[in-house]
Each structure stands twice: as C-alpha cells, then as structure tokens.
Motif scaffolding. Structure first.
Motif, mmCIF file in Angstrom:
data_model
loop_
_atom_site.group_PDB
_atom_site.id
_atom_site.type_symbol
_atom_site.label_atom_id
_atom_site.label_comp_id
_atom_site.label_asym_id
_atom_site.label_seq_id
_atom_site.Cartn_x
_atom_site.Cartn_y
_atom_site.Cartn_z
ATOM 1 N N ALA A 128 0.858 -1.187 0.000
ATOM 2 C CA ALA A 128 0.000 0.000 0.000
ATOM 3 C C ALA A 128 0.889 1.230 0.000
ATOM 4 N N LEU A 129 0.441 2.290 -0.684
ATOM 5 C CA LEU A 129 1.209 3.531 -0.687
ATOM 6 C C LEU A 129 0.258 4.707 -0.901
ATOM 7 N N ASN A 130 0.688 5.860 -0.415
ATOM 8 C CA ASN A 130 -0.085 7.082 -0.615
ATOM 9 C C ASN A 130 0.786 8.260 -0.228
ATOM 10 N N GLY A 131 0.428 9.441 -0.703
ATOM 11 C CA GLY A 131 1.199 10.623 -0.376
ATOM 12 C C GLY A 131 0.819 11.802 -1.221
ATOM 13 N N ASP A 132 1.652 12.834 -1.189
ATOM 14 C CA ASP A 132 1.423 14.049 -1.951
ATOM 15 C C ASP A 132 2.759 14.554 -2.474
ATOM 16 N N GLU A 133 2.818 15.813 -2.855
ATOM 17 C CA GLU A 133 4.038 16.349 -3.455
ATOM 18 C C GLU A 133 5.197 16.426 -2.462
ATOM 19 N N MET A 178 -4.688 5.371 3.743
ATOM 20 C CA MET A 178 -5.511 6.540 3.451
ATOM 21 C C MET A 178 -4.630 7.730 3.087
ATOM 22 N N PRO A 179 -5.147 8.734 2.381
ATOM 23 C CA PRO A 179 -4.318 9.838 1.862
ATOM 24 C C PRO A 179 -3.576 10.629 2.926
ATOM 25 N N ASP A 180 -4.090 10.686 4.155
ATOM 26 C CA ASP A 180 -3.369 11.423 5.192
ATOM 27 C C ASP A 180 -2.165 10.653 5.725
ATOM 28 N N ARG A 181 -1.977 9.419 5.232
ATOM 29 C CA ARG A 181 -0.859 8.542 5.585
ATOM 30 C C ARG A 181 -0.833 8.170 7.065
ATOM 31 N N ARG A 182 -1.958 8.362 7.732
ATOM 32 C CA ARG A 182 -2.031 8.025 9.151
ATOM 33 C C ARG A 182 -2.705 6.689 9.383
ATOM 34 N N LEU A 218 -13.365 7.565 -4.067
ATOM 35 C CA LEU A 218 -12.742 8.822 -4.473
ATOM 36 C C LEU A 218 -12.488 9.701 -3.244
ATOM 37 N N GLY A 219 -11.271 10.221 -3.124
ATOM 38 C CA GLY A 219 -10.912 11.049 -1.983
ATOM 39 C C GLY A 219 -10.211 10.284 -0.895
ATOM 40 N N GLY A 220 -10.380 8.963 -0.870
ATOM 41 C CA GLY A 220 -9.686 8.142 0.102
ATOM 42 C C GLY A 220 -10.227 8.201 1.504
ATOM 43 N N ASN A 221 -11.436 8.730 1.699
ATOM 44 C CA ASN A 221 -12.007 8.817 3.039
ATOM 45 C C ASN A 221 -12.958 7.674 3.355
ATOM 46 N N SER A 222 -13.450 6.984 2.343
ATOM 47 C CA SER A 222 -14.411 5.902 2.536
ATOM 48 C C SER A 222 -13.826 4.594 2.038
ATOM 49 N N LEU A 223 -14.060 3.555 2.809
ATOM 50 C CA LEU A 223 -13.631 2.211 2.449
ATOM 51 C C LEU A 223 -14.830 1.435 1.932
ATOM 52 N N MET A 224 -14.669 0.816 0.766
ATOM 53 C CA MET A 224 -15.717 -0.018 0.195
ATOM 54 C C MET A 224 -15.298 -1.477 0.330
ATOM 55 N N VAL A 225 -16.178 -2.283 0.910
ATOM 56 C CA VAL A 225 -15.895 -3.695 1.160
ATOM 57 C C VAL A 225 -16.963 -4.536 0.471
ATOM 58 N N ALA A 226 -16.521 -5.519 -0.311
ATOM 59 C CA ALA A 226 -17.427 -6.471 -0.949
ATOM 60 C C ALA A 226 -17.025 -7.881 -0.538
ATOM 61 N N ASP A 227 -17.998 -8.802 -0.550
ATOM 62 C CA ASP A 227 -17.694 -10.165 -0.103
ATOM 63 C C ASP A 227 -18.262 -11.189 -1.072
ATOM 64 N N ASP A 228 -18.001 -12.476 -0.771
ATOM 65 C CA ASP A 228 -18.436 -13.545 -1.667
ATOM 66 C C ASP A 228 -19.892 -13.944 -1.461
ATOM 67 N N ASN A 229 -20.622 -13.205 -0.613
ATOM 68 C CA ASN A 229 -22.066 -13.386 -0.486
ATOM 69 C C ASN A 229 -22.856 -12.319 -1.235
ATOM 70 N N GLY A 230 -22.150 -11.447 -1.937
ATOM 71 C CA GLY A 230 -22.809 -10.375 -2.681
ATOM 72 C C GLY A 230 -23.015 -9.113 -1.882
ATOM 73 N N GLY A 231 -22.513 -9.069 -0.632
ATOM 74 C CA GLY A 231 -22.674 -7.884 0.206
ATOM 75 C C GLY A 231 -21.684 -6.787 -0.143
ATOM 76 N N ILE A 232 -22.161 -5.539 -0.058
ATOM 77 C CA ILE A 232 -21.318 -4.371 -0.305
ATOM 78 C C ILE A 232 -21.608 -3.359 0.798
ATOM 79 N N SER A 233 -20.565 -2.813 1.395
ATOM 80 C CA SER A 233 -20.763 -1.857 2.487
ATOM 81 C C SER A 233 -19.747 -0.734 2.392
ATOM 82 N N GLN A 234 -20.105 0.398 2.991
ATOM 83 C CA GLN A 234 -19.246 1.580 3.017
ATOM 84 C C GLN A 234 -18.887 1.887 4.471
ATOM 85 N N TRP A 235 -17.611 2.196 4.707
ATOM 86 C CA TRP A 235 -17.104 2.480 6.038
ATOM 87 C C TRP A 235 -16.291 3.760 5.991
ATOM 88 N N PHE A 236 -16.368 4.567 7.080
ATOM 89 C CA PHE A 236 -15.380 5.627 7.246
ATOM 90 C C PHE A 236 -15.231 5.981 8.715
#
Length: 757
Positions: free
Chosen positions: A198-203, A254-258, A299-317
């Motif tokens: 995993a990697l992330n950062g800015d200028e 995440m984009p804040d690297r924290r 988009l933006g790196g603030n929300s995590l999208m998780v999908a599974d092998d049961n067809g479930g999709i969820s959003q976390w932040f």
C-alpha cells in the motif's frame, strides 16, 4: 292633448346612419374586448404551462435510468478481443478519452492498447532487477495515476502512467508514456518478498507499507531538490510495525498517511493508527458475513468499500466516538445480488463505483445517494477484472483473458429521493444530516444536494415575514376601510400602496447595510420598543377618551388618529433611550452575549428577525390593499341594517363585515404569502445565506429563490448541480401552485358560506 306618433317615430329613429355606425362600433368594441380578454387569459395560462413544462424538461434527465451498451463497429456490437500481453492482469485502466487502455501484468509487462480493437500501441517491461519477480501490486489512487509493484527481494518500484495530447494536421493524437516519480531504481522497504503493498502521499512526502512473512514494514519517503542541478534526491526511512492479530490479504493506506486499513483472510477488518505510539492496531472488526473479495478506497480516500463472496457491499469511514476516539464505522450497505463479487472499480471523479459478480452481472452504484443505478448482464460467466474510465462513460471487462469495451450513459447518479429530501451520512460527518453544499475547492468533494434546508429556509423567511405583516396589514386595512373618515382615507391608502412600488433590491440593500447592524447594536432597544409602542398607544387612547369633550372636539372627528404619529415617535425614542439601563439590569450589559451564554442561542447579524422586518415591510402593502378593498366593498346596507338593529360598530365589524369580506381577506393573506415565499433580493442581501435548519429567529437561512439566484450563474450547464437548481425552481413553482389552489378552494367555500348575508 294628442301626440303625433309620426313625428315621435321620426325623432326616435334608431336606424339612422349615425345610429347604425354607433351600434356597429359598439359591437366591434364588445367583440374586441371579449377577444382581447380571452386571448390575454389564455396567454397567461399558456405562459404558465410553458414555464411548467420547461422546468420539467430541465429536471427530467435527473431521473433517467443509467444505460450500458457494448461498443459497436460497423453498426454491430464488437466482439471481445484477446487481452494484450502475457500473464494475469494486475491493473487495468483507461486514459481520459477512453481511447487508450493500460494493462499491467504479473509478468512485468506494461501495455498501452486501443480500447476498441485491442491493438497494442506501446509495450514495455517493468525494470525489475534480474533474479527477482513481482509479488504484489498497489494503486495509490486513480486520480494520481501512481501505482507500485512489490518484488520478491523486498523492494518496491513506483510508476505513473501519463498521456500527452498533440494535434498534428488538426487531428488529436494521444501519446502514452511511463514516469518514475521516485526514481527508476527500486526502493528497499523490507528484507523479504513483499506479499501485500500500500502507498499514498502528496508532493511533499510519501509512505509505503509492505507486508512480508516477518510482518509489516513502513517506509517514509522524502524529497530533496538540488537547487544547482535541479535533481531530486529521494530519502527512504524504514521501520518495522508491530505484528498484526489478523492475517493480511489486502492493505490500503488513506491519503493522510495516518490510517492503515487491513483486510484479513477470515472476513476480519483491522485499523492501525500509524501516528499513535507503537502504531497499535486500534480496531478489529467483522467486515462482512463472507470472505472479503473487494477492498478499495472511494474517491478522496475517506471511505472504504468492502465487498464479499455473499454479494454484500458496504461503506465504512472514520468518525469520533463518545470518547472522542476515531473509530471505523459501517455507514451503509448497498443492495446487491447473492453471488460473490469478484470485481470492483471506483469512479475517478464521483462518489460512485461498479461491481461485477460471478454471474457476470454488472452493477453501478452511487454511495451518497445509496442508489443502485444500473444492473445489467454484460458477460456470461465470471469476469475477472473491470475498469471504469476517468469520466465514467466507458468500461473495460476482462473475462477468460479477453477484453470487451462498453459505453455507459450515467449522467446523474447522485440524485435520489433520500439524497434530496432525507438525512444523509456524508463523509466526515458525525451523524446523518440535511446539508446543501454544491461545490468545493477539491475534486474529491462529495456534493450535498439536500433541498430540505432550502425549503425550510423558504418557509422560515415567509413565516417571520407574515408574522409581522399579516396583523399590521389587516388591522390597518380594517381601520382604514371601516373607521377612518373618507378625507383621511384618500390620503393614507395611496401612500401605503405606493410602498409596493419600492424595489425590493432597495429594501434588501437597506436591510443588509443599515438595519442589520442597527439591530445588532440596539437589540435591547428593539424589544423595549416592541413593548413600549403598544403600551403608549393604549395609554394615549385612554387619556384622550378621558379628556373633556370641549378639548376632544377641537380635533375634527376621524382625524384624531393622526395624533398617534408623534406618540409612536416619542415612544420609540424613549424605548431606545432606556434600553441601555434595561440591558444593564436584565442582561448584564450585553443582551447578545446573554442570549448566547445563558440561552445557548447563536446570534448572527443578518438573521430571520431582520428578514422578517424587511420582507414584512414589502408584503404589507399587498395584504393591506386587497384587504382594504374587500372590506370597503361590503355593501353598506349590511352595516346600516346591523347598526339599526342595535349592534355596536365593533359588533357589526366582527359579525357582519369581516365574515362577508373573509374571502377577500384570505386571498390577500395567500397572495402576500406567495410574495414572501418567492422573494429573492431581500433574503439574498439581508441574511447570511447559510443553508441551515434552525427555527432560531437570530439565525439566518437560505431560501430556494435566493439559492437559485446565487448559484445558477456559476453552475455548469447540463450538470447535476444545474438541473437540481431547476428542480428547486420546480419545487417552488409547485408549492406556489398548491398554495394558490388551496387558497382558491377555501375562498370559494367562504364565499358560499357568507354569500347569503
């Protein structure tokens, strides 16, 4: 005495040429008047219908369903083509125009190809040192276009795919090329093979996290530029992280690297705070009911999208809990299928994403609207990889090492009933809320298009304006029409009606630049005057009625009302004069501070009280004029009959005149309310234009009309923002139509009820 019938018939001849011309001219005038009135009435109705249908025409695209179709060549759907290159796909994407695709394979090949035909445009190999192989892959973000591969020797190599457009002979040519933002030499991050990355950062700085058999390794990258040569030197500082209590199958930074997000093989989700002492694992959660198959940042790196092998999709932040500690929380689940999801792709410029399951069903979602905008069977069987274009208008689907290119029409996925009228849990918010915030300075912004604050602000402004205007206008109209002498009435009524001609922009200007600061400085004085003026009027009325008749008769009957003018002026000055003392005694010298600290009520300089006074001043002439005409039009014989039967003037007013005039009075109030609801300039200039939902009279608001005036000039034609502003106008139109319809129904009912008086 006899009458000469012959001479009389001659004198009363109705068939003379002049009489015939007069009758023809009169008939022509009657016909012209009938046609003109009918044409004018029909034209008004047609104009209103045209406005209605034009608004509907602009709003309708918001609710069109998304569509997808396979790209066609020569009028027929193009057949899938062999995926260019060798090996398994690690990364699949497209450039801005969706004309060139990029495929990165586990064999170290980077292939730029034509998305429609599969023809290879450029191919090169990742400069992997001899004796090493690619063991992992990570994408920083779609917007940055930076990705990295982890190697079997513990090193990491980062790359960036870029494109240059030229126009030789007026024809666009897109040239792809590869850059190495951290240098062409791999960076040493760990001592053994990098299994997850995993990697992330800015200028200014970047951070790389590598998972190996020994655990997690962290590398901080900093850049120093040589001012003489211009070369940039990359410095790498590495450290080991504590061992995790969950097996690692996917890493995201995440984009804040924290914050490091870890997906486990047993549906566990772990969160690590890299800024904490010891970088301890702060949370371990059950992410889903099945094994995690999709793990990406929105988009933006603030929300995590998780999908599974049961067809479930969820959003976390991340949100703060009761102890002010950051916690990852599941915000919403999305309606999906029941089969395993094995492909997920994030939109590059919107809060949307696409998934594909093992049955080949593609689903498009928008996270803010919590909406599944499209479900379509695109392939038969299992697709391994999908990739959305940067504009989300095209899609690449890989199945059995073959690629197919699809075109998507999905212009307004952000719109849903919940997004417009319901509470939405936006990124970075502690709880669901009604929010209007249509734009920001970053492309990662999550648009907030809730119309509830605007509708609330519209009703709030109208409520306070009507609260001031209605009693003053109706009471003034009653006195003017029923009690005032005709000579004084002929002077007062035109003066009040002349107020209606005052431009509202002038009232808004005065309210914003003079009234609002004056009320802020003299807040206590305003409330003292509201108590002093009615008291002064009652005291003067009692004193005047108690005076000897020879003194009262010095003033002509009906003109004694004019004596209230100096009384009101003196009461106002007196109220402002004693306000400082009252403020010292009751509010510790500062009423504003007392309201804020003691009552917990915020005070804004431009608030609903200012709007109520300024807009009430604009509405009073409308209500007054119509009410006064309705009361004055009550037949005099009704009043005379009531007085003759022994009723007092007040009883006659309340029981005879007012019921008879009630249809007109009600119409006046409704027309005044329509004026208040649709008012733009006063609200625009006299409030802070803050779209909040607070009934507090000392807080501002934003109305539908003011919002349209402010944001329409800066909105992009055809965009979601542009069409939602038209939707706001449509809502305002429907609200006015419904209010007027209800008012007309009640008016007709009142007319039938009291028409027999």
């Amino acid at each position: 005495m006899s009458i000469d019938n012959t001479s009389l018939a001659t004198e009363l001849d109705f068939d003379t040429p002049a009489a015939k011309r007069l009758r023809k001219f009169r008939a022509l005038k009657d016909k012209s008047a009938s046609v003109g009135i009918a044409f004018g009435g029909i034209s008004v109705i047609v104009a209103i219908l045209l406005i209605f249908f034009y608004l509907l025409y602009e709003v309708a695209p918001l609710f069109h369903s998304a569509e997808i179709k396979q790209w066609q060549a020569n009028g027929q759907a193009a057949a899938p083509y062999e995926a260019p290159g060798r090996g398994k796909t690690l990364y699949l994407t497209m450039e801005e125009q969706a004309e060139i695709g990029l495929r990165v394979t586990d064999q170290g090949e980077i292939i730029f190809f034509d998305t429609r035909t599969g023809d290879i445009l450029q191919q090169q190999n990742i400069p992997v040192p001899a004796g090493t192989e690619i063991t992992s892959f990570a994408l920083a973000s779609d917007a940055s276009r930076i990705f990295a591969v982890g190697l079997s020797d513990g090193k990491v190599l980062a790359m960036k795919h870029s494109y240059k457009s030229t126009y030789p002979d007026g024809k666009r040519v897109i040239t792809p090329f590869l850059e190495f933002p951290f240098g062409e030499e791999p960076l040493s991050v760990a001592d053994s093979a990098v299994t997850e990355l995993a990697l992330n950062g800015d200028e200014e700085a970047w951070r790389i996290i590598a998972s190996t058999e020994q655990g997690l390794a962290l590398a901080n990258l900093s850049f120093d530029e040589n001012f003489i040569t211009g070369e940039v030197e990359t410095t790498v500082d590495t450290e080991a992280l504590p061992k995790l209590r969950v097996p690692v199958s996917k890493l995201l930074l995440m984009p804040d690297r924290r914050w490091l997000l870890i997906a486990g093989n047993d549906n566990k989700l772990a969160v690590m705070d890299l800024a904490a002492d010891g970088s301890e694992t702060t949370q371990i959660l059950d992410a889903s009911t099945g094994n995690i198959t999709g793990f990406s940042l929105l988009l933006g790196g603030n929300s995590l999208m998780v999908a599974d092998d049961n067809g479930g999709i969820s959003q976390w932040f991340l949100i703060r809990d009761d102890k002010n500690i950051w916690r990852l929380k599941k915000i919403r689940s999305f309606e999906g299928g029941t089969t395993a999801i094995n492909g997920m792709s994030m939109e590059h410029r919107r809060k949307g994403f696409a998934t594909i399951d093992t049955n080949g069903s593609l689903r498009l979602y928008n996270s803010t609207a919590n909406r599944n905008v499209l479900t379509e069977q695109v392939v038969t069987g299992t697709a391994s990889t999908i990739a959305l274009s940067p504009r989300s208008n095209a899609l690449l689907v890989e199945q059995d090492n073959k690629l197919s290119f699809w075109l998507i029409d999905n212009e307004h996925p952000e719109v849903s009933w919940d997004a417009l009228w319901g509470e939405v849990w936006y990124e970075g918010y502690q709880e669901p809320d009604y929010t209007w915030q249509s734009s920001a300075s970053t492309n990662d912004f999550e648009p907030k298009y809730s119309l509830m604050p605007l509708a609330f602000g519209t009703l709030k402004a109208a409520f306070y304006a009507m609260l001031l205007a209605t009693p003053l206008a109706i009471c003034g109209a009653i006195y003017t029409a029923y009690f005032m002498v005709p000579a004084l009435r002929r002077k007062v009524k035109p003066f009040i009606e002349l107020m209606e001609a005052l431009p509202t922009v002038i009232l808004g200007f005065l309210a914003g630049l003079w009234l609002a600061p004056f009320m802020e400085t003299n807040l206590t004085g305003i409330f003292v005057c509201l108590l002093m003026i009615p008291a002064a009027i009652l005291i003067f009325a009692f004193a005047w009625a108690s005076m000897p008749k020879h003194i009262r008769y010095l003033i002509p009957e009906g003109w004694d009302t004019a004596m209230l003018i100096p009384v009101i002026i003196l009461a106002t000055f007196f109220g402002l004069w004693i306000a400082d003392g009252v403020e010292q005694v009751l509010f510790a010298g500062d009423m504003r501070e007392w309201i804020t600290t003691e009552l917990g009520i915020n005070y804004d300089q431009r608030n609903a009280l200012v709007v109520g006074i300024a807009m009430g001043f604009a509405v009073i002439p409308t209500i007054f004029s119509i009410t006064e005409d309705a009361i004055f039009a009550v037949p005099k014989h009704l009043s005379y009959g009531s007085l003759a039967l022994g009723a007092t003037p007040w009883q006659t007013l309340v029981r005879v005149v007012m019921p008879t005039a009630s249809p007109g009075i009600f119409s006046a109030v409704m027309i005044g309310m329509g004026r208040a609801v649709g008012e733009t300039m006063i609200v625009l200039m006299a409030t802070g234009n803050t779209p909040i939902m607070d009934i507090n009279i000392f807080e501002g608001m934003r109305t539908l009309a003011a919002n349209i005036a402010v944001e329409m000039p800066e909105s992009e034609v055809g965009s979601t923002h542009f069409r939602i502003l038209f939707l706001a106008a449509f809502v305002l139109f429907l609200f006015t139509f419904m209010v007027n319809t209800l008012a007309e129904t009640i008016r007709q009912h009142l007319r039938k009820k009291y028409g027999s008086l």
